[in-house]
Design an enzyme around this catalytic site. Sequence first.
Site, PDB file in Angstrom:
ATOM      1  N   LYS A  28       0.766  -1.400   0.026  1.00  0.00           N
ATOM      2  CA  LYS A  28      -0.156  -0.030   0.089  1.00  0.00           C
ATOM      3  C   LYS A  28       0.747   1.289  -0.022  1.00  0.00           C
ATOM      4  O   LYS A  28       2.242   1.055  -0.157  1.00  0.00           O
ATOM      5  CB  LYS A  28      -0.907  -0.041   1.358  1.00  0.00           C
ATOM      6  CG  LYS A  28      -1.730  -1.362   1.379  1.00  0.00           C
ATOM      7  CD  LYS A  28      -2.858  -1.268   0.218  1.00  0.00           C
ATOM      8  CE  LYS A  28      -3.797  -2.426  -0.142  1.00  0.00           C
ATOM      9  NZ  LYS A  28      -4.568  -3.172   0.866  1.00  0.00           N
TER      10      LYS A  28
HETATM   11  C1  LIG Z   1      -5.337  -4.199   1.509  1.00  0.00           C
HETATM   12  C2  LIG Z   1      -6.965  -4.026   1.501  1.00  0.00           C
HETATM   13  C3  LIG Z   1      -7.705  -4.415   2.692  1.00  0.00           C
HETATM   14  C4  LIG Z   1      -7.137  -5.168   3.784  1.00  0.00           C
HETATM   15  O1  LIG Z   1      -6.058  -4.542   4.394  1.00  0.00           O
HETATM   16  P1  LIG Z   1      -4.954  -5.439   5.293  1.00  0.00           P
HETATM   17  O2  LIG Z   1      -4.226  -4.278   6.046  1.00  0.00           O
HETATM   18  O3  LIG Z   1      -4.035  -6.198   4.428  1.00  0.00           O
HETATM   19  O4  LIG Z   1      -5.923  -6.234   6.489  1.00  0.00           O
HETATM   20  C5  LIG Z   1      -9.055  -4.196   2.738  1.00  0.00           C
HETATM   21  N1  LIG Z   1      -9.718  -3.358   1.700  1.00  0.00           N
HETATM   22  C6  LIG Z   1      -9.185  -3.008   0.533  1.00  0.00           C
HETATM   23  C7  LIG Z   1      -9.604  -2.364  -0.445  1.00  0.00           C
HETATM   24  C8  LIG Z   1      -7.666  -3.371   0.427  1.00  0.00           C
HETATM   25  O5  LIG Z   1      -6.923  -3.019  -0.563  1.00  0.00           O
END
Ligand SMILES: *Cc1c(COP(=O)(O)O)cnc(C)c1O
Length: 386
Positions: free
Chosen positions: A189
């Site tokens: 991210k």
């Molecule tokens: C990455 C992601 C999540 C989950 O994030 P984590 O930190 O891995 O639990 C939830 N929603 C979206 C849209 C994502 O891209």
Amino acid sequence: MSFIPYSCQNISDADIASVVDTLRSDFLTQGPAIAAFECDFATRHQVAHAVAVANATAGLHIACLALGIGPGDRVWTSPNSFLASANCARYCGADVDFVDIDPATRNMSLAGLRAKLEQAAAVDRLPQLLIPVDFAGLPCDLREMRELADRYGFQILADASHATGASYLGRPVGSQYADATVFSFHAVKIVTTAEGGMVTTQNATLAARLRSLRSHGMTREPSAMEGTPDGPWYYEQTELGFNYRLTDLQAALGSAQLKRLDEMHAQRRQLAERYDSLLTGLPVRCPARVPERVSAWHLYAIEIDMERTRVTRLQVFNALRDAGIGVNVHYIPIHTQPYYARLGFKRGDFPAAEHYYANAISLPLFPALTEAQQQRVVDVLRNTLV
Ligand SMILES: *Cc1c(COP(=O)(O)O)cnc(C)c1O
């Protein structure tokens, strides 16, 4: 030729130093780095409260609970998202439904939402909670969704896992319109703590509830207790919570990363604009631009335009992978997963999300992607498509 991933963390010497300092400090977890990170994040996002959690999925789960979601409630989200956007409602025993996407923005369709709300109102099956998703980092129609929420009486939990650093109507995502907003700091991210997440809200009561739920439903705050402390060691469990805490090591990394958010965001933005111009004339559809919204550019997702080429998405994907380019596809529509099919969803239920998925490819995009690497991606695309 070296492999180009679709996404890649960006770790500086300052980031490393920050983690090492914390390793040498008194607290590896439940120490001061957490509150510092929360404060840094809240300031940057112009929001009163930020609650750090182990990951965004945990944040979505306890935000659903804190917003009162329970068995039999109805929660609507976008089918074009990661599984967690829907699973969080299932953890609470709620029923999940989806609102199809707008093919231009790839976010939940506002027109689709309006129509579905009208139908739901007519049969007295309105949702309790809406979970819109800022796909690829592009903010969704939160102002209008807020109006609908107030009219129909549901709450909004924004899944801004892609949108750290994005802005909407002149303000950071996570600061207004939603009751709570969740961000992800997974390694792919925008900013990372390896695993991690944050829930922001302007509501102090909600923030206190989130803090309780992330740590076993425990409190050491006498004003929040039902009984009377019988000593300084006293704590109370007032509800059933979890261990969804972030560690100090991760929070230290998060604070250091946050200092570079604007710089990393500018790099992503520049690369996205470069893709726009390099891809001009190719039979692909590029991400939409929407006035008064600045995408965080988590992803640069193209769609192969099947009306202008006979080459399939699979062929393009394989050609890029064969050339050492780590493309990916976001997302397989959630309702087509076997788990959701067992709940009654079927192919054809959300055609815009399915059509988008059928032709989508996420191209490499991360701050350190070089212009030469980007050129390589576009050259392979061009050679494959024309
Ligand atoms: C990455 C992601 C999540 C989950 O994030 P984590 O930190 O891995 O639990 C939830 N929603 C979206 C849209 C994502 O891209």
